[in-house]
Design an enzyme around this catalytic site. Sequence first.
Site, PDB file in Angstrom:
ATOM      1  N   GLU A  84       0.837  -1.214   0.000  1.00 43.62           N
ATOM      2  CA  GLU A  84       0.000   0.000   0.000  1.00 43.62           C
ATOM      3  C   GLU A  84       0.867   1.258   0.000  1.00 43.62           C
ATOM      4  OE1 GLU A  84      -3.248  -0.833  -0.340  1.00 43.62           O
ATOM      5  OE2 GLU A  84      -3.226   1.273  -0.878  1.00 43.62           O
TER       6      GLU A  84
HETATM    7  C1  LIG Z   1       1.816  -9.607   0.239  1.00 46.73           C
HETATM    8  C2  LIG Z   1       1.692  -8.456  -0.727  1.00 46.73           C
HETATM    9  C3  LIG Z   1       0.433  -8.002  -1.082  1.00 46.73           C
HETATM   10  C4  LIG Z   1       0.290  -6.964  -2.008  1.00 46.73           C
HETATM   11  N1  LIG Z   1      -0.961  -6.578  -2.424  1.00 46.73           N
HETATM   12  C5  LIG Z   1      -1.071  -5.736  -3.489  1.00 46.73           C
HETATM   13  C6  LIG Z   1      -2.343  -5.492  -4.104  1.00 46.73           C
HETATM   14  O1  LIG Z   1      -3.382  -5.999  -3.674  1.00 46.73           O
HETATM   15  N2  LIG Z   1      -2.371  -4.700  -5.207  1.00 46.73           N
HETATM   16  C7  LIG Z   1      -1.254  -4.132  -5.730  1.00 46.73           C
HETATM   17  O2  LIG Z   1      -1.358  -3.433  -6.731  1.00 46.73           O
HETATM   18  N3  LIG Z   1      -0.040  -4.309  -5.155  1.00 46.73           N
HETATM   19  C8  LIG Z   1       0.079  -5.109  -4.057  1.00 46.73           C
HETATM   20  N4  LIG Z   1       1.311  -5.339  -3.482  1.00 46.73           N
HETATM   21  C9  LIG Z   1       2.471  -4.634  -4.004  1.00 46.73           C
HETATM   22  C10 LIG Z   1       3.019  -3.595  -3.041  1.00 46.73           C
HETATM   23  O3  LIG Z   1       2.130  -2.520  -2.915  1.00 46.73           O
HETATM   24  C11 LIG Z   1       4.421  -3.187  -3.539  1.00 46.73           C
HETATM   25  O4  LIG Z   1       5.275  -4.295  -3.318  1.00 46.73           O
HETATM   26  C12 LIG Z   1       4.942  -1.946  -2.847  1.00 46.73           C
HETATM   27  O5  LIG Z   1       4.177  -0.824  -3.193  1.00 46.73           O
HETATM   28  C13 LIG Z   1       6.416  -1.660  -3.179  1.00 46.73           C
HETATM   29  O6  LIG Z   1       6.702  -1.808  -4.538  1.00 46.73           O
HETATM   30  P1  LIG Z   1       7.944  -2.710  -4.977  1.00 46.73           P
HETATM   31  O7  LIG Z   1       7.820  -4.003  -4.294  1.00 46.73           O
HETATM   32  O8  LIG Z   1       8.019  -2.714  -6.453  1.00 46.73           O
HETATM   33  O9  LIG Z   1       9.214  -1.962  -4.370  1.00 46.73           O
HETATM   34  P2  LIG Z   1      10.042  -0.778  -5.080  1.00 46.73           P
HETATM   35  O10 LIG Z   1       9.092   0.237  -5.611  1.00 46.73           O
HETATM   36  O11 LIG Z   1      11.028  -1.340  -6.023  1.00 46.73           O
HETATM   37  O12 LIG Z   1      10.792  -0.137  -3.833  1.00 46.73           O
HETATM   38  C14 LIG Z   1      12.040  -0.656  -3.327  1.00 46.73           C
HETATM   39  C15 LIG Z   1      12.569   0.305  -2.251  1.00 46.73           C
HETATM   40  O13 LIG Z   1      12.848   1.593  -2.831  1.00 46.73           O
HETATM   41  C16 LIG Z   1      12.148   2.612  -2.154  1.00 46.73           C
HETATM   42  N5  LIG Z   1      11.675   3.631  -3.113  1.00 46.73           N
HETATM   43  C17 LIG Z   1      11.178   3.421  -4.355  1.00 46.73           C
HETATM   44  N6  LIG Z   1      10.860   4.590  -4.932  1.00 46.73           N
HETATM   45  C18 LIG Z   1      11.131   5.560  -4.035  1.00 46.73           C
HETATM   46  C19 LIG Z   1      10.998   6.978  -4.030  1.00 46.73           C
HETATM   47  N7  LIG Z   1      10.489   7.636  -5.068  1.00 46.73           N
HETATM   48  N8  LIG Z   1      11.372   7.648  -2.913  1.00 46.73           N
HETATM   49  C20 LIG Z   1      11.855   6.999  -1.839  1.00 46.73           C
HETATM   50  N9  LIG Z   1      12.016   5.657  -1.794  1.00 46.73           N
HETATM   51  C21 LIG Z   1      11.656   4.943  -2.875  1.00 46.73           C
HETATM   52  C22 LIG Z   1      10.958   1.897  -1.482  1.00 46.73           C
HETATM   53  O14 LIG Z   1      10.481   2.601  -0.336  1.00 46.73           O
HETATM   54  C23 LIG Z   1      11.575   0.553  -1.118  1.00 46.73           C
HETATM   55  O15 LIG Z   1      12.253   0.669   0.096  1.00 46.73           O
HETATM   56  C24 LIG Z   1       1.453  -6.336  -2.529  1.00 46.73           C
HETATM   57  C25 LIG Z   1       2.721  -6.784  -2.137  1.00 46.73           C
HETATM   58  C26 LIG Z   1       2.848  -7.852  -1.269  1.00 46.73           C
HETATM   59  C27 LIG Z   1       4.226  -8.346  -0.936  1.00 46.73           C
END
Ligand SMILES: Cc1cc2nc3c(=O)[nH]c(=O)nc-3n(C[C@H](O)[C@H](O)[C@H](O)COP(=O)(O)OP(=O)(O)OC[C@H]3O[C@@H](n4cnc5c(N)ncnc54)[C@H](O)[C@@H]3O)c2cc1C
Length: 567
Positions: free
Chosen positions: A441
Amino acid sequence: MAEYQAPLKDMNFLLFDVFQADKLWQNLPKLADHVDKETSEAILQECAKIAEQEIAPLLRVGDETGVSFKDGAVTTVPGYKEAFNTYAEGGWTGLGGDPEYGGMGMPKMITALHEEMLCSADISFSLYPGLTAGAGLSLAKHASEELKEKYLTRMYAGDWAATMCLTESHAGSDLGIIRTKAIPQDNGSYKITGNKIFITGGEHDLTENIIHLVLAKLPDAPAGPRGISLFLVPKFLVNEDGSLGERNGATCGSIEHKMGIHASATCVMNFDDAEGYLVGELNKGLACMFTMMNFERIGVGIQGTGAAVRSYQNALEYAKDRLQGRSLAGAKQADKEADSIMVHGDVRRMLLNMKAMNEGARALTSYISMQLDKATYGEGEVQAQGDALTALLTPVAKAFFTDLGLEATVAGQQVLGGHGFVREWGQEQLVRDVRIAQIYEGTNGIQAMDLIARKVAGSKGQLMDVFIADMQAYIDQTSAPQMQEFISPLSEAVKDLKTLTDEILAQTGDDINILGASANDYLHVVGYTGMAFVWAKMAEVALSKQDSGDDFYQSKLKTARYYFARL
Ligand SMILES: Cc1cc2nc3c(=O)[nH]c(=O)nc-3n(C[C@H](O)[C@H](O)[C@H](O)COP(=O)(O)OP(=O)(O)OC[C@H]3O[C@@H](n4cnc5c(N)ncnc54)[C@H](O)[C@@H]3O)c2cc1C
């Protein structure tokens, strides 16, 4: 694991003694005819029963069995379907929904407490109805009348569940680069093609249909976030008479194997020329999705508090029974081999930390929910203030309460010693289940940036001024001498927050990176200051009732003093 007991007394104390929700509801015409103190008390009491008796017993089996996947179908944990049916039959799936489409129209101040009970009982279970409620809000606000009548009524009834499909393998925090495509069709619908990952509740057997809210781009859409549109894509197409038609091209490719929330299906969703319908305006999809995401973000914050409350209850019960060592002041249970570990100052410190932060988090959530209700149901200045405070404090609720959630579950583990690390006592599951709340989220890092960059710097400090003014007004009007032990440190904290905000804003001129580097710490300062504000309010009521003979108020006062002295 100790049996879950919903903290109803504290919830009613917050609603009616601290925030006088009944008076607020009477002054908001859209709520006055169907919400009052009696209704609210009855709702929370019934909710406590279902959380304690139907959902909480599923926590352990959910973790051990987990969801399973075969031939594109997801089977939920034994007992989930029955519990979901009982929950839906009780009308809980439409608790906060628009009454025009069969919802109960309850304000967030009530639904937030209902969510906390569900999350204390079992976060995995709470996700299925939680996402459906959030999707319902987005549809109620942005969808056409036709879509609302066809889909919303069935979602509120609990016949159909919903998902939010944002994330793709290469696009998580940065949704501007999603690749899912939407091709317009002659009949006004769209063909949606692309792959989404990590979709909570993307496939399951709890409901006969699943309604996906999918972010996608038209081929000629502008690059970045300004080219994103929102589509409603049902698992089964729905006929004119509301019956289910053909299977749509929205299928589950696999499920994830995760650290926690094993009973929640986290799905890879494949959309192959799936029929979808536009929600809101073209290229304004992110704004429509934000209606849902803001709701979900407060909800994820509540997951943190829910887990923290369960951890406290589990650790407290364990500490009362566990006999180890003697009190420094001499044996307290001389007839036993050893004293209960409750005699040790360090164990009491861990328990008190949890109690103070949990009650503070519940109170601050109630304050934020009250702002959301003013924004949704109020008018003029009341609405404007509600809007400003909701925008400012939503990322704080999401990130601060989930950080506290992990801290509290780990503290509970520490109270249980080695028994907190092994599976038997259920404590380690709480740690694993709550960990995701800091990540999904929008990660807590993204929340911190939303607060400091978009909300505070983006408004040139004006949104923060609204919050500071509300706290300052309370400080100015609270002159009773016995309140000064709370008002004076609150006043210092508010001054510090103002100074810190001004200093950060001033430094952005030299180095804009100051925002990213200080975002997380700044969010915590706002969280602790907000908590001091609501602890002072709780202390004021407790002081006025301390001679009532009810231990609840004495305990509240002691915890308030602990918060100001130690936290
Ligand atoms: C169990 C589970 C359930 C989920 N449910 C849903 C769902 O129902 N629907 C859905 O759409 N998604 C869902 N997600 C996805 C979830 O919302 C994302 O995993 C999350 O938003 C982070 O994206 P990412 O994993 O690609 O990490 P990344 O975006 O690659 O981030 C990696 C790191 O970089 C940091 N970072 C990235 N960009 C920035 C920035 N601009 N400024 C500062 N820091 C930054 C982040 O804070 C993090 O620490 C789910 C994930 C899991 C694991």
